[in-house]
Design an enzyme around this catalytic site. Structure first.
Site, PDB file in Angstrom:
ATOM      1  N   GLY A 183       4.330   0.722   5.663  1.00 42.43           N
ATOM      2  CA  GLY A 183       5.433   0.097   6.391  1.00 42.43           C
ATOM      3  C   GLY A 183       5.584   0.572   7.827  1.00 42.43           C
ATOM      4  O   GLY A 183       5.746  -0.233   8.749  1.00 42.43           O
ATOM      5  N   GLY A 197       1.977   2.190  -0.440  1.00 39.88           N
ATOM      6  CA  GLY A 197       1.517   2.950  -1.609  1.00 39.88           C
ATOM      7  C   GLY A 197       0.368   2.250  -2.321  1.00 39.88           C
ATOM      8  O   GLY A 197      -0.585   2.891  -2.773  1.00 39.88           O
ATOM      9  N   LYS A 231       4.270  13.811   5.461  1.00 42.80           N
ATOM     10  CA  LYS A 231       3.866  14.756   4.415  1.00 42.80           C
ATOM     11  C   LYS A 231       2.427  14.605   3.946  1.00 42.80           C
ATOM     12  O   LYS A 231       1.948  13.491   3.732  1.00 42.80           O
ATOM     13  CB  LYS A 231       4.775  14.561   3.206  1.00 42.80           C
ATOM     14  N   ARG A 280       6.618 -10.021   4.475  1.00 38.15           N
ATOM     15  CA  ARG A 280       6.231 -10.213   3.070  1.00 38.15           C
ATOM     16  C   ARG A 280       6.619 -11.606   2.563  1.00 38.15           C
ATOM     17  O   ARG A 280       5.960 -12.139   1.658  1.00 38.15           O
ATOM     18  CB  ARG A 280       6.875  -9.134   2.199  1.00 38.15           C
TER      19      ARG A 280
HETATM   20  C1  3PG Z   1       6.980  -1.003  -1.350  1.00 44.67           C
HETATM   21  O1  3PG Z   1       7.765  -1.423  -0.520  1.00 44.67           O
HETATM   22  O2  3PG Z   1       6.345   0.055  -1.213  1.00 44.67           O
HETATM   23  C2  3PG Z   1       6.737  -1.836  -2.567  1.00 44.67           C
HETATM   24  O3  3PG Z   1       7.539  -2.973  -2.559  1.00 44.67           O
HETATM   25  C3  3PG Z   1       6.950  -1.015  -3.823  1.00 44.67           C
HETATM   26  O4  3PG Z   1       8.271  -0.575  -3.852  1.00 44.67           O
HETATM   27  P1  3PG Z   1       8.660   0.772  -4.608  1.00 44.67           P
HETATM   28  O5  3PG Z   1       8.034   1.889  -3.800  1.00 44.67           O
HETATM   29  O6  3PG Z   1      10.156   0.814  -4.621  1.00 44.67           O
HETATM   30  O7  3PG Z   1       8.073   0.689  -5.987  1.00 44.67           O
END
Ligand code: 3PG
Ligand code: MG
Length: 392
Positions: free
Chosen positions: A350, A373, A197, A37
């Site tokens: 990730g 997400g 999940k 990132r």
């Molecule tokens: C992530 O790693 O999914 C993003 O940086 C968002 O982070 P968060 O899920 O803690 O909001």
């Protein structure tokens, strides 16, 4: 309306620019474990560096709870960022430090974790006002956070008018790549969904059923599908409250002639951390005292064949407990099949991104998303608060 780009900024020469990045990187023992990132933010910072007078980069890190917590400090990111940029980065240990207003021309600041203030997650106006006070322009390159309605990506950009705010290069590249999966994807479109999940992925699964020709289900969530089909799943991870969702997905797919591939054979074990039994069994013959931890070889060959024939592929979520070598073959097989696929390939999330790095195939994937997400929310068709605030 389309999202304003860097080229749409007015008067950025000599300006003071606040840039929101997603520098939420894994840190262990004060060291950055994965700089993906950070590296992804460099093109935008370089572009601004050639034009702006002062650049301040801000980000969240981890699950900080609205007050300073050294475990979630962004300080370890500063040297990695400086190295990647080839210029000094001054770390500021409070994102609202009044001294930010006095930064000399030519300075690049990295501000401490936004989530050290409760106003960030609360999308608080007063926090946004203080954060943006000494800047004339705002650039958002934090795609990974685009689905959060938080102050630095929502209330903050609303304080800037047209020509004074823009998406950075990473944000633009993410939106353009993911748009190809949403708007008229080239068929056959195959989606590979894994992870533990179903409950966190119900909406994306339903949205994918509007677009895909084939859906491949692996990982812990496949156990819930197997159970919904009436199979015994032994001691495997399962979400009993999601059995009807799994049935709905399969029924909707059947109505629309979408193929849903779930495992026909699986790797089972007695204990994940210290296994004494590791064997391949048919998915309808899982022993009651064992648990599923990976796809079996027949399943990953079927999955790989489906990916090989695709013109578009999206993958989110591992196929098993891939952190453990003995249970990683299914996930690695998907990574390799994605790399070999001649179609347009996108990986988000990730763990799947980590898997393609481990497999050494990052360069052979068309788009590796920096958002898990966020990419799922985009695919679902949700309005992303960060984009909406830039477009306003
Ligand atoms: C992530 O790693 O999914 C993003 O940086 C968002 O982070 P968060 O899920 O803690 O909001
Ligand atoms: Mg997350």
């Amino acid at each position: 309306m389309t999202t304003p780009a860097l080229a749409d900024l007015d008067g950025v020469e000599g300006a003071r620019v606040l840039t929101r990045l997603d520098l939420n990187v894994p840190i262990d023992d004060g060291r950055v474990q994965d700089d993906t990132r950070i590296v992804a933010a460099i093109p935008t910072l370089n572009w601004l560096g050639e034009r702006a007078s002062v650049i301040a980069a801000c980000s969240h890190l981890g699950k900080a709870k609205g007050s300073p917590d050294p475990a979630y400090s962004l300080a370890p990111v500063a040297p990695v960022l400086a190295e990647a940029l080839g210029r000094p980065v001054r770390f500021v240990d409070d994102c609202l430090d009044p001294g930010i207003a006095d930064a000399e021309p030519g300075t690049l600041l990295l501000l401490e974790n936004l989530r050290f203030y409760p106003g960030e997650k609360a999308n608080d106006e007063a926090f946004a006002a203080r954060l943006t006070a000494s800047f004339s322009h705002y650039v958002n390159d934090a795609f990974g956070t685009a689905h959060r309605d938080h102050a630095s990506v929502s209330a903050a950009p609303r304080r800037f008018g047209r020509g004074k705010k823009a998406a950075g290069f990473l944000m633009a590249a993410e939106v353009s790549a993911l748009s190809r999966l949403v708007r008229d994807p080239e068929q056959p479109f195959v989606a590979v969904v894994g992870g533990a999940k179903i409950s966190t992925k119900t909406a994306p699964l339903e949205a994918l059923l509007d677009r895909v020709r084939t859906l491949l289900i692996g990982g812990g969530m496949a156990n819930t599908f197997l159970k919904a089909l009436g199979h015994e799943i032994g001691r495997s991870l399962v979400e009993d409250e999601m059995l009807s969702t799994a049935r709905d997905v399969m029924d909707t797919a059947a109505d629309r002639s979408i193929d849903v591939l779930i495992p026909t054979d699986v790797v089972v074990t007695d204990a994940i951390d210290a296994p004494s039994i590791v064997e391949v069994v048919a998915a309808d013959a899982i022993p009651p005292d064992l648990m599923v931890v990976d796809l079996g070889p027949e399943s990953h060959q079927r999955f790989a064949a489906a990916i090989g024939g695709a013109r578009t592929v999206f993958w989110n979520g591992p196929m098993g407990v891939f952190e453990i070598e003995a249970f990683s073959r299914g996930t690695m097989a998907i990574a390799t099949a994605m790399a070999d696929c001649p179609g347009f390939t996108v990986v988000g999330g990730g763990e799947s991104v980590l898997a393609i790095r481990r497999a050494g195939v990052v360069d052979r994937i068309d788009h590796v998303s920096t958002g898990g997400g966020a990419s799922l929310a985009f695919l679902t068709g949700d309005e992303l608060p960060a984009l909406a605030a830039l477009e306003e």
